[in-house]
Design a protein around this motif. Structure first.
Motif, PDB file in Angstrom:
ATOM      1  N   LYS A  57      49.205  48.983  41.132  1.00 57.58           N
ATOM      2  CA  LYS A  57      49.226  48.909  39.668  1.00 57.58           C
ATOM      3  C   LYS A  57      49.294  47.470  39.173  1.00 57.58           C
ATOM      4  O   LYS A  57      48.749  47.133  38.125  1.00 57.58           O
ATOM      5  N   GLU A  58      49.965  46.632  39.952  1.00 59.00           N
ATOM      6  CA  GLU A  58      50.096  45.226  39.561  1.00 59.00           C
ATOM      7  C   GLU A  58      50.428  44.399  40.795  1.00 59.00           C
ATOM      8  O   GLU A  58      51.328  44.724  41.542  1.00 59.00           O
ATOM      9  N   PHE A  59      49.649  43.333  41.006  1.00 60.36           N
ATOM     10  CA  PHE A  59      49.903  42.417  42.113  1.00 60.36           C
ATOM     11  C   PHE A  59      49.401  41.035  41.712  1.00 60.36           C
ATOM     12  O   PHE A  59      48.672  40.882  40.737  1.00 60.36           O
ATOM     13  N   PHE A  60      49.824  40.039  42.455  1.00 63.65           N
ATOM     14  CA  PHE A  60      49.407  38.664  42.182  1.00 63.65           C
ATOM     15  C   PHE A  60      48.571  38.155  43.345  1.00 63.65           C
ATOM     16  O   PHE A  60      48.925  38.335  44.506  1.00 63.65           O
ATOM     17  N   MET A  61      47.456  37.519  43.004  1.00 65.20           N
ATOM     18  CA  MET A  61      46.603  36.893  43.998  1.00 65.20           C
ATOM     19  C   MET A  61      46.119  35.577  43.417  1.00 65.20           C
ATOM     20  O   MET A  61      45.549  35.559  42.318  1.00 65.20           O
ATOM     21  N   ASN A  62      46.396  34.507  44.129  1.00 60.57           N
ATOM     22  CA  ASN A  62      46.051  33.162  43.651  1.00 60.57           C
ATOM     23  C   ASN A  62      46.634  32.901  42.268  1.00 60.57           C
ATOM     24  O   ASN A  62      45.995  32.306  41.401  1.00 60.57           O
ATOM     25  N   LYS A  88      47.366  37.849  37.902  1.00 60.28           N
ATOM     26  CA  LYS A  88      47.803  39.235  37.967  1.00 60.28           C
ATOM     27  C   LYS A  88      46.581  40.150  38.037  1.00 60.28           C
ATOM     28  O   LYS A  88      45.611  39.955  37.308  1.00 60.28           O
ATOM     29  N   GLY A  89      46.651  41.126  38.932  1.00 58.91           N
ATOM     30  CA  GLY A  89      45.543  42.053  39.078  1.00 58.91           C
ATOM     31  C   GLY A  89      46.018  43.470  39.344  1.00 58.91           C
ATOM     32  O   GLY A  89      47.219  43.731  39.463  1.00 58.91           O
ATOM     33  N   LYS A  90      45.052  44.370  39.437  1.00 57.37           N
ATOM     34  CA  LYS A  90      45.330  45.764  39.788  1.00 57.37           C
ATOM     35  C   LYS A  90      44.156  46.258  40.624  1.00 57.37           C
ATOM     36  O   LYS A  90      43.054  45.696  40.571  1.00 57.37           O
ATOM     37  N   MET A  91      44.400  47.308  41.401  1.00 54.42           N
ATOM     38  CA  MET A  91      43.318  47.894  42.183  1.00 54.42           C
ATOM     39  C   MET A  91      43.350  49.409  42.002  1.00 54.42           C
ATOM     40  O   MET A  91      44.379  50.047  42.208  1.00 54.42           O
ATOM     41  N   THR A  92      42.220  49.952  41.574  1.00 52.98           N
ATOM     42  CA  THR A  92      42.076  51.390  41.371  1.00 52.98           C
ATOM     43  C   THR A  92      41.059  51.926  42.380  1.00 52.98           C
ATOM     44  O   THR A  92      40.361  51.158  43.041  1.00 52.98           O
ATOM     45  N   TYR A  93      40.998  53.241  42.471  1.00 53.71           N
ATOM     46  CA  TYR A  93      40.015  53.858  43.356  1.00 53.71           C
ATOM     47  C   TYR A  93      39.373  55.056  42.669  1.00 53.71           C
ATOM     48  O   TYR A  93      39.951  55.662  41.778  1.00 53.71           O
ATOM     49  N   THR A  94      38.153  55.361  43.099  1.00 53.61           N
ATOM     50  CA  THR A  94      37.469  56.582  42.698  1.00 53.61           C
ATOM     51  C   THR A  94      36.900  57.216  43.956  1.00 53.61           C
ATOM     52  O   THR A  94      36.556  56.527  44.923  1.00 53.61           O
ATOM     53  N   ILE A  95      36.814  58.544  43.930  1.00 50.81           N
ATOM     54  CA  ILE A  95      36.324  59.287  45.079  1.00 50.81           C
ATOM     55  C   ILE A  95      35.242  60.242  44.608  1.00 50.81           C
ATOM     56  O   ILE A  95      35.436  60.988  43.651  1.00 50.81           O
ATOM     57  N   MET A 132      38.916  46.069  42.120  1.00 50.17           N
ATOM     58  CA  MET A 132      39.960  45.073  41.882  1.00 50.17           C
ATOM     59  C   MET A 132      39.650  44.414  40.545  1.00 50.17           C
ATOM     60  O   MET A 132      38.533  43.946  40.327  1.00 50.17           O
ATOM     61  N   THR A 133      40.645  44.386  39.661  1.00 53.01           N
ATOM     62  CA  THR A 133      40.449  43.870  38.317  1.00 53.01           C
ATOM     63  C   THR A 133      41.492  42.813  38.004  1.00 53.01           C
ATOM     64  O   THR A 133      42.686  43.042  38.226  1.00 53.01           O
ATOM     65  N   LYS A 134      41.030  41.659  37.504  1.00 51.48           N
ATOM     66  CA  LYS A 134      41.953  40.641  36.988  1.00 51.48           C
ATOM     67  C   LYS A 134      42.405  41.128  35.615  1.00 51.48           C
ATOM     68  O   LYS A 134      41.574  41.337  34.730  1.00 51.48           O
ATOM     69  N   ILE A 135      43.694  41.315  35.462  1.00 52.56           N
ATOM     70  CA  ILE A 135      44.216  41.905  34.223  1.00 52.56           C
ATOM     71  C   ILE A 135      43.937  41.015  33.017  1.00 52.56           C
ATOM     72  O   ILE A 135      43.535  41.497  31.965  1.00 52.56           O
ATOM     73  N   GLU A 136      44.107  39.714  33.154  1.00 53.93           N
ATOM     74  CA  GLU A 136      43.931  38.790  32.030  1.00 53.93           C
ATOM     75  C   GLU A 136      42.498  38.759  31.506  1.00 53.93           C
ATOM     76  O   GLU A 136      42.254  38.866  30.311  1.00 53.93           O
TER      77      GLU A 136
END
Length: 135
Positions: free
Chosen positions: A59-64, A67-74, A87-91
């Motif tokens: 739901k929320e993580f930091f990379m470099n 802040k980002g999030k990662m979702t999935y679809t099936i 993977m989406t950069k929240i800002e």
């Protein structure tokens, strides 16, 4: 008699053969080149990769520092099953997709192949891994 068959038997058969997102939910363990890693699918549509104690995604993580999030679809309408991670950069809202394929060998074992280069794998090959459900 035909009516009873249609009313009860056919829906029962369909329910028993349908795979759904709940089949993926949980923590899955895999080994790649002697490294143990995990993929986590939650029931809110978020996914995370855990490697060497570091978690990327959710739901929320930091990379470099961002802040980002990662979702999935099936997509169950394909064979093999398509599993996509976004993977989406929240800002900024900028996103990147990782496209994968999956196939259940049983309810706790999953053959999985993912491509990080925006092209979906078409088969299970040497880059594929076997994931087992962590209970």
């Amino acid at each position: 008699m035909k009516y009873l068959f249609t009313l009860f038997i056919i829906p029962a058969l369909l329910l028993n053969t349908t795979t759904n997102t709940n089949d993926f939910i949980g923590k899955w363990k895999g080994e790649d080149k002697n490294e143990i890693g995990y993929i986590i699918f939650d029931d809110e549509g978020y996914a995370a990769f855990e490697i060497n104690g570091q978690t990327i995604g959710g739901k929320e993580f930091f990379m470099n520092g961002k802040k980002g999030k990662m979702t999935y679809t099936i997509n169950y309408d394909t064979n093999p099953i398509e599993v996509d991670f976004t993977m989406t950069k929240i800002e900024s809202g900028e996103s990147k997709k990782m496209l994968g394929i999956a196939e259940f060998t049983d309810e706790d074992t999953l053959k999985f192949n993912i491509n990080f280069d925006a092209a979906r794998p078409t088969e299970f090959d040497d880059d594929s891994i076997i994931l087992t459900r962590v209970k």
